[in-house]
Write a protein that holds these residues in place. Structure first.
Motif, short mmCIF file in Angstrom:
data_model
loop_
_atom_site.label_atom_id
_atom_site.label_comp_id
_atom_site.label_asym_id
_atom_site.label_seq_id
_atom_site.Cartn_x
_atom_site.Cartn_y
_atom_site.Cartn_z
N SER A 293 29.59 19.99 59.70
CA SER A 293 27.82 19.47 59.50
C SER A 293 27.77 19.72 61.18
O SER A 293 26.11 19.65 61.02
N ARG A 294 27.99 19.64 61.88
CA ARG A 294 27.98 20.04 63.26
C ARG A 294 28.18 22.16 63.84
O ARG A 294 29.09 22.33 63.76
N ARG A 295 26.54 22.09 63.18
CA ARG A 295 26.15 23.55 63.44
C ARG A 295 26.80 24.53 64.71
O ARG A 295 26.07 23.85 66.04
N ASN A 296 27.51 25.29 64.76
CA ASN A 296 27.29 26.45 66.06
C ASN A 296 26.29 27.59 66.08
O ASN A 296 25.68 27.45 65.16
N TRP A 297 26.57 28.33 67.30
CA TRP A 297 25.94 29.12 67.36
C TRP A 297 25.27 30.36 65.90
O TRP A 297 24.30 30.85 66.03
N ALA A 298 26.51 30.29 65.06
CA ALA A 298 26.54 31.72 63.94
C ALA A 298 26.15 30.36 62.79
O ALA A 298 25.41 31.79 62.44
N GLN A 299 26.47 29.52 62.54
CA GLN A 299 25.58 29.08 61.79
C GLN A 299 23.16 29.07 62.23
O GLN A 299 23.13 29.56 61.27
N VAL A 300 23.33 28.34 63.26
CA VAL A 300 22.42 28.58 63.40
C VAL A 300 21.51 29.65 63.37
O VAL A 300 20.68 30.04 62.80
N ALA A 301 22.54 31.22 63.91
CA ALA A 301 21.54 31.88 63.65
C ALA A 301 21.82 32.88 62.29
O ALA A 301 20.83 33.44 62.28
N ALA A 302 22.27 32.78 61.50
CA ALA A 302 23.11 32.86 60.19
C ALA A 302 21.41 32.69 59.18
O ALA A 302 20.58 33.31 58.42
N ASN A 303 20.78 30.59 60.03
CA ASN A 303 19.31 30.33 59.34
C ASN A 303 18.14 30.92 60.04
O ASN A 303 17.51 30.92 59.21
N GLY A 304 18.67 30.83 61.31
CA GLY A 304 17.62 30.70 61.72
C GLY A 304 17.06 32.46 62.96
O GLY A 304 15.91 32.43 63.48
N GLY A 305 18.04 33.20 62.72
CA GLY A 305 17.66 34.15 63.19
C GLY A 305 16.24 34.68 62.19
O GLY A 305 15.66 35.38 63.02
N ALA A 306 16.48 35.47 60.62
CA ALA A 306 15.65 35.64 60.40
C ALA A 306 14.18 35.19 60.60
O ALA A 306 13.30 35.97 60.63
N PRO A 307 13.83 33.99 60.77
CA PRO A 307 12.98 32.89 61.11
C PRO A 307 12.21 33.52 62.03
O PRO A 307 10.70 33.72 62.48
N SER A 308 12.73 33.52 63.13
CA SER A 308 12.85 34.42 64.44
C SER A 308 11.67 35.57 64.34
O SER A 308 11.03 35.35 64.70
N VAL A 309 12.66 36.71 63.56
CA VAL A 309 12.58 38.29 63.89
C VAL A 309 11.12 37.80 63.50
O VAL A 309 9.60 38.69 63.28
N PHE A 310 11.00 37.13 62.31
CA PHE A 310 9.37 37.52 61.06
C PHE A 310 8.92 36.87 62.12
O PHE A 310 7.19 37.17 62.66
#
Length: 262
Positions: free
Chosen positions: A80-97
């Protein structure tokens, strides 16, 4: 300059708080800072608020009835404690768009931003709440009952939670950006579809291992202090690869669809 400083302080404070509350690991908080900062630059406080709704709800459901999830979490590579890979997997696309929208002012990228978050919310809600289903989920490759936490499995509770997660993000986008109704429906439907694509990839492509000690099927490369055995799926296609693939799929589908409904 002042606005940039405010954005920096807001995202830094949010990432630090998430780290202190153990919602994020150290690497996860750093990744969350960059995601939040780019979203603020691209879509302003309204887009950042939508991202915050996703993160806050996901963090809440990750810890909700945690004791009941312990057995199922033996199968999962992530906690449940998210690391960078999990954050990037879910937040990377929103950042780019969000950045694409900032540079082009093309609303198609704004819609893709909404859909990418809706898909992430739908999948996260399905995973975190579906695992609490009283009945056993169904593995879509075999149509047989399986243990909670199995990749590529569905349950009524998880499916309902997925639809609710996508709908919440769509409603937030509607209220904050005054979207036309067809766009609201598109965000809801594509967000939910993203969760279904995630399930299909989890069933047919995602890597799965087997513990040589206890025999449990798991996403972990190590279990019972022993290295697990590759059982099925593509060796490099882990949960993060599934997440980002499903989110990008429905996001690009949104870009195509938007041209016909706006």
């Amino acid at each position: 300059m002042i606005k940039a400083l405010i954005y920096f302080l807001v995202t830094f404070g949010g990432a630090f708080l998430a780290y202190k509350e153990r919602a994020l690991s150290r690497s996860g908080s750093i990744a969350a800072f960059f995601v939040g900062f780019t979203v603020l630059i691209g879509t302003g406080w309204r887009g950042f608020l939508i991202l915050g709704v996703f993160f806050a709800s996901s963090s809440f459901f990750s810890t909700y009835k945690k004791q009941l999830k312990k057995k199922a979490e033996e199968k999962l590579a992530n906690t449940s404690r998210r690391n960078w890979a999990q954050v990037a997997a879910n937040g990377g696309a929103p950042s780019v768009f969000s950045l694409a929208y900032a540079f082009t002012s093309n609303e198609i990228f704004l819609y893709a931003f909404f859909v990418s978050i809706a898909a992430a919310a739908a999948d996260t809600w399905a995973s975190e709440l579906g695992i609490l289903s009283k009945g056993k989920p169904i593995k879509i490759t075999t149509l047989k009952k399986c243990t909670p936490g199995t990749s590529g499995a569905i349950s009524f509770l998880g499916t309902a939670a997925s639809a609710a997660g996508a709908a919440l993000i769509a409603m937030c986008a509607l209220l904050l950006f005054e979207l036309p109704m067809p766009v609201l429906l598109m965000i809801s439907v594509l967000g939910f579809l993203g969760s279904l694509v995630d399930t299909l990839l989890g069933a047919f492509v995602q890597v799965e291992y087997k513990c040589s000690v206890c025999g449990v099927r798991t996403e972990k490369m190590e279990h019972c202090l022993e290295q697990t055995i590759h059982e099925s799926g593509v060796s490099w296609f882990n949960n993060e690869a599934v997440n980002i693939s499903s989110i990008l799929f429905v996001s690009f589908l949104c870009i195509i669809t938007s041209q016909y409904i706006t």
